[in-house]
Write a protein that holds these residues in place. Structure first.
Motif, PDB file in Angstrom:
ATOM      1  N   TRP A 137     -10.170  51.058   9.466  1.00  0.00           N
ATOM      2  CA  TRP A 137      -9.473  51.788  10.530  1.00  0.00           C
ATOM      3  C   TRP A 137      -9.191  53.224  10.096  1.00  0.00           C
ATOM      4  O   TRP A 137      -9.376  54.163  10.868  1.00  0.00           O
ATOM      5  N   VAL A 171      -7.673  47.656   7.173  1.00  0.00           N
ATOM      6  CA  VAL A 171      -6.879  48.877   7.286  1.00  0.00           C
ATOM      7  C   VAL A 171      -7.703  50.081   6.848  1.00  0.00           C
ATOM      8  O   VAL A 171      -7.665  51.137   7.480  1.00  0.00           O
ATOM      9  N   GLU A 211      -1.074  48.939  12.099  1.00  0.00           N
ATOM     10  CA  GLU A 211      -2.283  48.523  11.391  1.00  0.00           C
ATOM     11  C   GLU A 211      -1.975  47.748  10.115  1.00  0.00           C
ATOM     12  O   GLU A 211      -2.761  46.926   9.671  1.00  0.00           O
ATOM     13  N   THR A 212      -0.823  48.021   9.500  1.00  0.00           N
ATOM     14  CA  THR A 212      -0.478  47.373   8.226  1.00  0.00           C
ATOM     15  C   THR A 212       0.546  46.253   8.389  1.00  0.00           C
ATOM     16  O   THR A 212       1.080  45.745   7.408  1.00  0.00           O
ATOM     17  N   ASN A 252       1.485  54.327  14.150  1.00  0.00           N
ATOM     18  CA  ASN A 252       0.158  53.705  14.222  1.00  0.00           C
ATOM     19  C   ASN A 252      -0.163  52.957  12.933  1.00  0.00           C
ATOM     20  O   ASN A 252      -0.724  51.858  12.954  1.00  0.00           O
TER      21      ASN A 252
END
Length: 378
Positions: A121, A118, A139-140, A135
């Motif tokens: 990113w 993460v 991602e999490t 978003n």
């Protein structure tokens, strides 16, 4: 004796400058040094060196100016957004510093592999503070609410603006600590205390209220303060008193201090100095050492109690011995002025030094004065 009287006068006036209302603490270090040097004749190098330590004190740290991103331009083709990766608009650290801090965190041994993914990113985003929540949720997705909160907490040490969306996501997943952190950032942002954050005191109050109803003790304290001041809610001393009472039952040290103040002033409850003293005594026992100083102040002024310099000294010493920096400073004042004890300049220097070592500006200035006048030092 003339020198001592002159010093006491300067001592009092310097203290009034440094310990006055927060709105008056607007002097930068050079300005403050000029005031001390010009008005009080602190030309001695010992004094100046001690005054110079003000530069690094927490009180004056923000007065020295914040580092802004040198590449930011409101007229840039990026519509005012910093073109540097990992930079946030109105951040309080330079873009290169922020990028370096994020990179360091990405490689931290304290992060799990998924958390590092993460972070990797995040560092690729042009403006992390404006990362879309949707978003970030994607991602999490593999992380628990607690893992997201912990990652947000790590980021908060770098930039609250970068950490905010992480607290948003973790709070939505039900993490109470994340919700509390989110509310606190939104509240501070309302008063310009957090760069890059658009504050929202009404939402902060709602978040605190939800947590307070679930038994979160510090949310109860914060919500009580919002009702006390009328921030985000309709002002009500009665509601504030009730919330402080509940927080105190849940052993929040600062709640006893607030309750003591309300009893002492008769706000939301009938004025009762004895009850105020009782609250402050309990608060001190729970770890809020400033409560002991509140008791000392009552005996100093004779507010609802018989004036007693001996008890002023007793409670000030208790606060100092348990680690209160302000208590150390006040105890130095007691020894200097002979309040509840014999005048002892050596002891005054000892406690001014202890408070000075903890970056307490008035103690630093007073210690400089003691060296300048040769009181309590060789």
């Amino acid at each position: 004796m003339a020198a001592v009287r002159s010093f006491r006068c300067a001592f009092s006036r310097v203290g009034s400058i440094l310990s006055g209302h927060p709105a008056r603490r607007t002097n930068t270090y050079p300005e403050l040094l000029r005031i001390v040097s010009r008005k009080y004749g602190l030309s001695n190098m010992f004094a100046i060196e001690h005054a110079r330590s003000l530069r690094d004190s927490p009180v004056n740290a923000t007065l020295l100016g914040r580092v802004r991103c040198s590449t930011y331009s409101a007229n840039s083709k990026d519509n005012g957004k910093c073109p540097t990766a990992s930079c946030v608009t109105r951040h309080s650290v330079g873009s290169s510093e922020l990028a370096a801090a994020l990179d360091k965190l990405t490689n931290s041994a304290t992060l799990t592999p998924t958390q590092k993914e993460v972070m990797s990113w995040l560092t690729r985003q042009p403006v992390p503070a404006e990362v879309a929540l949707e978003n970030l949720k994607v991602e999490t997705a593999k992380l628990t609410a607690d893992d997201i909160f912990k990652l947000g907490s790590e980021l908060a040490a770098v930039s609250a603006a970068v950490a905010l969306p992480f607290f948003e996501v973790a709070a939505e997943k039900g993490d109470h600590n994340a919700q509390y952190s989110l509310a606190t950032i939104l509240l501070k942002g309302q008063f310009g205390q957090v760069d890059g954050i658009q504050g929202n005191e009404k939402r902060a109050a709602k978040l605190y209220e939800e947590l307070a109803m679930k038994g979160h003790p510090y949310a109860q304290l914060m919500l009580g303060t919002m009702y006390f001041k009328g921030h985000g809610v309709e002002q009500s001393y009665n509601t504030a008193f009730t919330l402080y009472k509940v927080a105190a039952k849940n052993s929040v040290p600062m709640a006893f201090s607030r309750l003591g103040h309300m009893y002492a002033e008769g706000l939301g409850v009938e004025k009762d100095i004895k009850e105020a003293l009782s609250c402050w005594e309990k608060g001190g026992e729970f770890g809020d050492l400033d409560c002991y100083l509140e008791i000392a102040n009552c005996y100093k002024k004779g507010s609802g109690v018989e004036q007693s310099n001996q008890l002023v000294f007793t409670y000030t010493e208790k606060a100092a011995d348990k680690g209160s920096v302000r208590g150390m400073y006040n105890l130095g004042v007691c020894y200097f002025a002979g309040t509840g004890t014999e005048i002892d300049f050596t002891k005054a220097v000892e406690y001014f030094s202890k408070a000075s070592d903890k970056d307490f500006p008035p103690a630093q200035v007073n210690l400089g004065n003691m060296y300048y006048h040769g009181l309590g030092v060789e």
